[in-house]
Scaffold this motif. Structure first.
Motif, PDB file in Angstrom:
ATOM      1  N   LYS A 147       0.912  -1.334  -0.400  1.00  0.00           N
ATOM      2  CA  LYS A 147      -0.318  -0.008   0.215  1.00  0.00           C
ATOM      3  C   LYS A 147       0.969   0.851  -0.095  1.00  0.00           C
ATOM      4  O   LYS A 147       1.760   1.333   0.449  1.00  0.00           O
ATOM      5  N   LYS A 148       0.650   1.987  -0.988  1.00  0.00           N
ATOM      6  CA  LYS A 148       1.056   3.297  -1.076  1.00  0.00           C
ATOM      7  C   LYS A 148       2.322   3.560  -1.595  1.00  0.00           C
ATOM      8  O   LYS A 148       3.416   4.661  -1.707  1.00  0.00           O
ATOM      9  N   ALA A 177      -1.814  -4.608  -6.619  1.00  0.00           N
ATOM     10  CA  ALA A 177      -1.421  -4.003  -6.430  1.00  0.00           C
ATOM     11  C   ALA A 177      -1.375  -2.928  -4.748  1.00  0.00           C
ATOM     12  O   ALA A 177      -2.981  -2.791  -5.292  1.00  0.00           O
ATOM     13  N   ASP A 179      -3.375  -0.762  -2.372  1.00  0.00           N
ATOM     14  CA  ASP A 179      -3.960   0.946  -2.563  1.00  0.00           C
ATOM     15  C   ASP A 179      -3.064   2.000  -2.375  1.00  0.00           C
ATOM     16  O   ASP A 179      -1.980   2.386  -1.721  1.00  0.00           O
ATOM     17  N   ALA A 181      -0.892   2.109  -4.497  1.00  0.00           N
ATOM     18  CA  ALA A 181       0.449   2.472  -5.053  1.00  0.00           C
ATOM     19  C   ALA A 181       0.803   2.134  -6.526  1.00  0.00           C
ATOM     20  O   ALA A 181      -0.420   2.352  -7.395  1.00  0.00           O
ATOM     21  N   GLU A 182       1.833   2.088  -6.881  1.00  0.00           N
ATOM     22  CA  GLU A 182       2.514   2.581  -8.443  1.00  0.00           C
ATOM     23  C   GLU A 182       3.481   1.265  -8.799  1.00  0.00           C
ATOM     24  O   GLU A 182       4.832   1.464  -7.911  1.00  0.00           O
ATOM     25  N   GLY A 207      -5.751  -4.773  -8.372  1.00  0.00           N
ATOM     26  CA  GLY A 207      -5.379  -3.218  -8.029  1.00  0.00           C
ATOM     27  C   GLY A 207      -6.477  -2.709  -7.221  1.00  0.00           C
ATOM     28  O   GLY A 207      -7.260  -2.779  -7.419  1.00  0.00           O
ATOM     29  N   SER A 211      -4.713   3.039  -7.159  1.00  0.00           N
ATOM     30  CA  SER A 211      -3.702   2.375  -7.305  1.00  0.00           C
ATOM     31  C   SER A 211      -3.754   2.239  -9.194  1.00  0.00           C
ATOM     32  O   SER A 211      -4.179   2.700 -10.135  1.00  0.00           O
ATOM     33  N   GLN A 212      -2.163   2.173 -10.051  1.00  0.00           N
ATOM     34  CA  GLN A 212      -1.765   2.547 -11.318  1.00  0.00           C
ATOM     35  C   GLN A 212      -1.035   0.974 -11.273  1.00  0.00           C
ATOM     36  O   GLN A 212       0.955   1.379 -11.351  1.00  0.00           O
ATOM     37  N   SER A 239      -8.377   3.136  -9.882  1.00  0.00           N
ATOM     38  CA  SER A 239      -7.341   2.702 -10.075  1.00  0.00           C
ATOM     39  C   SER A 239      -7.512   2.960 -11.473  1.00  0.00           C
ATOM     40  O   SER A 239      -7.988   3.094 -12.374  1.00  0.00           O
TER      41      SER A 239
END
Length: 422
Positions: A147-148, A177, A179, A181-182, A207, A211-212, A239
């Motif tokens: 996360k993040k 991924a 929350d 997150a990328e 996702g 998220s990305q 997302s």
């Protein structure tokens, strides 16, 4: 479906699978035996005779075994300019001792994660090959982005494939991924064999909120290779998922790509290029499921086909009754460079909501002779002019690759292919 191929797939092959996921395996086996391998009478495979091809080309329907690789073999195929973690697979098995720059990455073999809910995203009833993979996979990877966490450098999934003690390769990938997150993934297949083999891949991508996820693929298998991939993604609120697939070779390739938009303001993007020559056959089947209001999807696939190659595109967009304010765009464009090249294209919309903006379309034609004449009239020779026009046609898809070094790598691949093969 041939009784012989059915028996061989389950006698000995399943027994070699690693221990775990017993319930999921039974579900996969039951679904596969119920469906059988598809034939040309199956609507979803009416233009792709994959079962017939497998029966004609494969003689050892056992699992291909992992083989060792040197660090030099790994490094020499990494795209120039690439920086990031490298996960290495040998016939679908994770080779931890050959992975590079992985210190900050949370990943493990699926055998170490028996609680992974495989099959919860890629449903076995949707495709017989997904069911077969779930019943028989004997290698795979679990990747988690916390996360993040923003993973600034891409993660390269480097798959080395070859026939040895068997000809069937069944990779299984689970990606989640968290929350906010990328992450960017690059999937690259490397052929290590001149013998036929069959890659049956399933990737499940989850996702989290906001998220990305970017998922780029280069398919450059051997001329005797067969591949069916099922990649399915669940996206929650806010997302975004972007896929770019570059297909260059392989005797017969089938790509099943599905996006499930499960939260408002989610966005799914699907882009692809297929540059085909010889007798290569590539079939892209896409599916976008809009289930909630205020979501968006964009889809653009382009094909350039020469010689006796064949392309298939079937894109489906579903807009459910509750999915008001949906924006969905889908387009497939093709250029045929010979009288023997063929393409079958079928963009589809199924809309149950009334407040939406949706469009789809397809085009198939030859190179623009007026544009070719215009360039030649300004001193550019015919071959170079042809290459410039074809690259301009394909380049629109490459623009969607955000990672600069990998975009340049793909541009070079496309230019090399257009310069030497078309």
């Amino acid at each position: 479906m041939s009784t012989l191929i059915k028996q061989n797939l389950f006698e000995g092959f399943l027994e070699s699978s690693f221990v775990g996921f017993e319930k999921s395996r039974e579900e996969g086996k039951a679904s596969f035996l119920s469906q059988g391998l598809p034939t040309l009478k199956s609507e979803e495979y009416k233009f792709t005779a994959i079962t017939k091809k497998l029966e004609q080309s494969l003689s050892n329907l056992n699992a291909a075994k992992p083989f060792d690789l040197s660090e030099e073999e790994v490094r020499e195929v990494i795209p120039q300019g690439f920086e990031g973690a490298v996960l290495v697979f040998s016939n679908g098995h994770l080779l931890k001792n050959r992975c590079l720059d992985i210190n900050n990455l949370d990943f493990s073999s699926l055998s170490e994660k028996p609680e992974t809910p495989i099959g919860s995203i890629a449903k076995v009833e949707k495709d017989a090959f997904a069911a077969l993979n779930q019943a028989s996979f004997d290698g795979g990877v679990f990747i988690s982005i916390p996360k993040k966490e923003v993973v600034e450098k891409p993660i390269l999934l480097l798959s080395f494939n070859k026939a040895n003690e068997g000809e069937i390769i069944s990779p299984r990938i689970w990606i989640e991924a968290g929350d906010f997150a990328e992450v960017t993934f690059i999937s690259h297949s490397i052929n290590k064999s001149d013998k036929p083999y069959f890659v049956n891949l399933v990737s499940e991508v989850k996702g989290g909120l906001n998220s990305q996820i970017r998922y780029y693929r280069v398919q450059n298998e051997g001329e005797n290779a067969f591949e069916v991939s099922n990649i399915e993604t669940n996206l929650l609120q806010d997302s975004r998922f972007t896929s770019v697939t570059l297909s260059l070779s392989g005797e017969m390739v089938r790509n099943n790509l599905s996006l499930n938009l499960l939260g408002s303001n989610s966005e799914g993007n699907m882009y692809g290029i297929y540059l085909l020559n010889g007798k290569t056959h590539v079939d892209n089947h896409t599916n976008v499921d809009h289930t909630i209001p205020h979501a968006e999807s964009n889809e653009l696939y382009k094909g350039i086909l020469a010689d006796q190659s064949r392309g298939v595109f079937n894109g489906k967009i579903f807009v459910r009754q509750d999915a008001q304010k949906t924006n969905a765009f889908q387009q497939n464009n093709n250029i045929l460079l010979s009288n023997d090249a063929t393409v079958n294209t079928k963009p589809q919309l199924e809309i149950w909501a009334d407040d939406v903006k949706c469009s789809h379309g397809c085009t198939t034609g030859q190179l623009d002779e007026e544009a070719l004449f215009y360039l030649q009239a300004r001193g550019i020779d015919k071959i170079q002019a042809k290459g410039l026009l074809l690259f301009a046609f394909a380049g629109e898809v490459l623009e969607h690759i955000e990672n600069e070094s990998f975009r340049e790598y793909c541009i070079n691949l496309v230019q090399e292919r257009l310069g030497s093969k078309f």
